[in-house]
Design a protein around this motif. Structure first.
Motif, mmCIF file in Angstrom:
data_model
loop_
_atom_site.group_PDB
_atom_site.id
_atom_site.type_symbol
_atom_site.label_atom_id
_atom_site.label_comp_id
_atom_site.label_asym_id
_atom_site.label_seq_id
_atom_site.Cartn_x
_atom_site.Cartn_y
_atom_site.Cartn_z
ATOM 1 N N ALA A 44 0.863 -1.187 0.000
ATOM 2 C CA ALA A 44 0.000 0.000 0.000
ATOM 3 C C ALA A 44 0.892 1.227 0.000
ATOM 4 C CB ALA A 44 -0.912 0.023 1.223
ATOM 5 N N ALA A 45 0.583 2.181 -0.870
ATOM 6 C CA ALA A 45 1.345 3.420 -0.936
ATOM 7 C C ALA A 45 0.375 4.583 -1.050
ATOM 8 C CB ALA A 45 2.292 3.414 -2.129
ATOM 9 N N ALA A 46 0.686 5.687 -0.395
ATOM 10 C CA ALA A 46 -0.221 6.835 -0.406
ATOM 11 C C ALA A 46 0.547 8.117 -0.665
ATOM 12 C CB ALA A 46 -0.986 6.923 0.906
ATOM 13 N N ILE A 86 -4.372 0.724 5.353
ATOM 14 C CA ILE A 86 -2.905 0.737 5.465
ATOM 15 C C ILE A 86 -2.400 -0.442 6.279
ATOM 16 C CG2 ILE A 86 -0.927 2.026 6.365
ATOM 17 C CD1 ILE A 86 -2.157 3.215 3.810
ATOM 18 N N SER A 87 -3.069 -0.737 7.377
ATOM 19 C CA SER A 87 -2.584 -1.779 8.287
ATOM 20 C C SER A 87 -2.736 -3.180 7.717
ATOM 21 C CB SER A 87 -3.309 -1.679 9.628
ATOM 22 O OG SER A 87 -4.699 -1.924 9.475
ATOM 23 N N LYS A 88 -3.512 -3.345 6.657
ATOM 24 C CA LYS A 88 -3.687 -4.677 6.070
ATOM 25 C C LYS A 88 -2.594 -5.043 5.069
ATOM 26 C CE LYS A 88 -8.625 -5.713 6.547
ATOM 27 N NZ LYS A 88 -8.887 -4.810 7.676
ATOM 28 N N ALA A 89 -1.825 -4.079 4.611
ATOM 29 C CA ALA A 89 -0.790 -4.353 3.613
ATOM 30 C C ALA A 89 0.406 -5.053 4.254
ATOM 31 C CB ALA A 89 -0.343 -3.059 2.958
ATOM 32 N N TYR A 128 2.180 2.078 8.741
ATOM 33 C CA TYR A 128 3.238 2.304 7.762
ATOM 34 C C TYR A 128 4.540 1.656 8.232
ATOM 35 C CZ TYR A 128 0.573 5.606 4.924
ATOM 36 O OH TYR A 128 -0.357 6.171 4.088
ATOM 37 N N ASP A 129 5.244 1.059 7.276
ATOM 38 C CA ASP A 129 6.527 0.422 7.567
ATOM 39 C C ASP A 129 7.710 1.296 7.191
ATOM 40 O OD1 ASP A 129 5.540 -2.340 8.299
ATOM 41 O OD2 ASP A 129 4.692 -2.159 6.292
ATOM 42 N N ILE A 305 -4.988 5.819 -2.022
ATOM 43 C CA ILE A 305 -4.089 4.758 -1.575
ATOM 44 C C ILE A 305 -3.974 3.771 -2.725
ATOM 45 C CG2 ILE A 305 -3.688 2.891 0.075
ATOM 46 C CD1 ILE A 305 -5.497 4.482 2.039
ATOM 47 N N ALA A 306 -2.785 3.619 -3.259
ATOM 48 C CA ALA A 306 -2.554 2.630 -4.313
ATOM 49 C C ALA A 306 -2.169 1.310 -3.666
ATOM 50 C CB ALA A 306 -1.451 3.111 -5.253
ATOM 51 N N TRP A 307 -2.789 0.253 -4.141
ATOM 52 C CA TRP A 307 -2.601 -1.080 -3.558
ATOM 53 C C TRP A 307 -2.100 -2.016 -4.659
ATOM 54 C CZ3 TRP A 307 -3.881 -2.918 1.459
ATOM 55 C CH2 TRP A 307 -3.890 -4.313 1.611
ATOM 56 N N PHE A 308 -0.984 -2.672 -4.416
ATOM 57 C CA PHE A 308 -0.378 -3.535 -5.436
ATOM 58 C C PHE A 308 -0.160 -4.932 -4.863
ATOM 59 C CE2 PHE A 308 1.084 0.809 -6.047
ATOM 60 C CZ PHE A 308 0.732 1.049 -7.367
ATOM 61 N N THR A 309 -0.603 -5.936 -5.604
ATOM 62 C CA THR A 309 -0.335 -7.316 -5.236
ATOM 63 C C THR A 309 0.763 -7.850 -6.137
ATOM 64 O OG1 THR A 309 -2.619 -7.663 -4.536
ATOM 65 C CG2 THR A 309 -1.308 -9.629 -4.990
ATOM 66 N N PHE A 310 1.887 -8.225 -5.544
ATOM 67 C CA PHE A 310 3.013 -8.814 -6.263
ATOM 68 C C PHE A 310 2.903 -10.338 -6.185
ATOM 69 C CE2 PHE A 310 4.536 -4.606 -5.684
ATOM 70 C CZ PHE A 310 5.600 -4.391 -6.565
ATOM 71 N N THR A 311 2.976 -11.006 -7.316
ATOM 72 C CA THR A 311 2.928 -12.468 -7.351
ATOM 73 C C THR A 311 4.056 -12.978 -8.242
ATOM 74 O OG1 THR A 311 0.519 -12.423 -7.109
ATOM 75 C CG2 THR A 311 1.512 -14.493 -7.829
#
Length: 405
Positions: A44-46, A86-89, A128-129, A305-311
């Motif tokens: 997740a990025a904002a 945010i906390s789910k990413a 956020y990390d 909030i952009a959400w990206f799933t990397f596979t």
């Protein structure tokens, strides 16, 4: 790392009074990777975090209510609306644009920002990390400003890159373990506001945009073990919803001459499109996460909030699936626009506090929304969606993370 977890037409609209419960944000059920594929993780990025003086005043007001915070400031209530997303990413990335001061101030707004370091604790509390810290404001208060900012992030447990306290720190890539995948973040800015310049004796103090430097940073990260590299880029023109020709050209250079897996853009303070460029997703601008400009336009209160799933599909080949979640900062009316200079009682539709909302969650919960409030939220969603799509991203798979109710 956190543990694995699944110029504006509307500027004349009256501000909103929205009290939305956002727990259980209703994320799409397909936000994970293909179970038949390899490793997978979410990012997740904002947009820009830029604490203008009005937001500091709100944090002071909230601290009196909550009895929490540090040195009389509590930024938590103002930003709590985005925490469920945010906390789910698996990896959550913020963009921290200004310079931090000391807990008791003095604090400053534009042109040379100096904001409360208490914001770092809130950033961590949201989930956020890591934060990118290269921006046109990075050098607003010289070396000491950079040091205070990074010290505050360290104290809160938030990683960072883009500005540095030592040459060794600048040469050490930020590589994080995200669900067993080595993920690097690199951060660059187009330049720094006048009269601030990189010191001759500390040219490593902050990363300035240059294709050769970006390529070298990626290579350093790869040598340090990074399997995925994410670039945070502070670029473009402020308040322009369309990317500039320079942005479009530079995005193509990055996609064609580097192995960077994802580009996340900042600086415009308004949402800009997303686009898949030669196989690489580029988010040209995520707008503001939270900011309060001197003349709000309607667009400057909207972000995403952009959400990206990397596979992973085969060793070293990563598919990136994009999603988006619109956000909006509700703002109280200016005192000069309220009867009796702000002393009169607020009307039913007036906002009393600055609050950052997850737009889809606020619409779904719909707790006492008036027709006007509901319309404003829908407009924020639809305008963000339209902007994100206007370079063909929908055809390449971009969708809402949470559909508009």
């Amino acid at each position: 790392m956190k543990r694995s977890r699944s110029r504006s037409l509307l500027a004349l609209l009256a501000p909103l009074s929205v009290v939305a419960t956002v727990a259980g944000c209703g994320l799409l059920s397909d936000d994970g990777g293909d179970p038949g594929s390899g490793r997978t993780f979410t990012v997740a990025a904002a947009g820009d975090i830029l604490m203008h003086p009005e937001l500091v005043d709100q944090a002071r007001k909230d601290a009196k209510r909550t009895g929490k915070g540090v040195a009389g400031l509590d930024f938590g209530p103002m930003m709590a609306g985005i925490k469920p997303v945010i906390s789910k990413a698996d990896l959550a990335i913020c963009h921290f644009e200004p310079v931090m001061g000391t807990p008791n101030g003095p604090f400053e707004g534009f042109p040379d920002f100096q904001v409360p370091p208490q914001t770092a604790k809130t950033i961590k509390g949201l989930g956020y990390d890591t934060c990118s810290t290269a921006s046109n404001h990075t050098l607003d208060h010289g070396y000491q400003g950079v040091k205070r900012t990074l010290d505050a992030l360290d104290a809160a447990g938030v990683k960072h890159t883009g500005s540095f306290r030592t040459r060794k720190e600048a040469l050490t890539p930020l590589v994080m373990d995200v669900k067993g995948v080595k993920v690097a973040q690199i951060s660059f800015a187009y330049g720094f506001n006048e009269p601030h310049r990189l010191p001759k004796d500390k040219p490593w103090l902050a990363n300035q945009q240059d294709l050769g430097r970006i390529k070298a940073a990626e290579q350093q990260a790869r040598k340090a073990g990074a399997e995925v590299v994410i670039l945070s880029l502070h670029w473009g023109h402020e308040h322009e919803p369309s990317p500039t020709a320079t942005q479009l050209s530079f995005a193509r250079q990055i996609a064609r001459s580097t192995g960077i897996n994802l580009v996340i853009g900042h600086h415009a303070h308004v949402v800009q499109p997303m686009e898949k460029v030669d196989g690489t997703w580029v988010a040209y601008g995520l707008g503001n996460q939270i900011a309060r400009h001197e003349a709000p336009t309607g667009l400057t209160e909207e972000g995403v909030i952009a959400w990206f799933t990397f596979t992973e599909h085969g060793k070293g080949h990563w598919e990136v699936r994009p999603r988006f979640e619109p956000t909006m900062l509700q703002i109280p009316p200016d005192a000069e626009n309220v009867t009796d200079g702000g002393k009169a009682a607020y009307g039913d539709d007036d906002v009393r506090d600055y609050r950052l909302l997850d737009v889809a969650a606020a619409l779904r919960d719909d707790r006492g929304l008036t027709d006007r409030q509901r319309s404003r939220l829908r407009l924020a969603f639809e305008r963000t969606e339209g902007t994100l799509y206007n370079r063909g991203a929908a055809q390449d798979g971009l969708k809402p993370l949470t559909p508009m109710p």
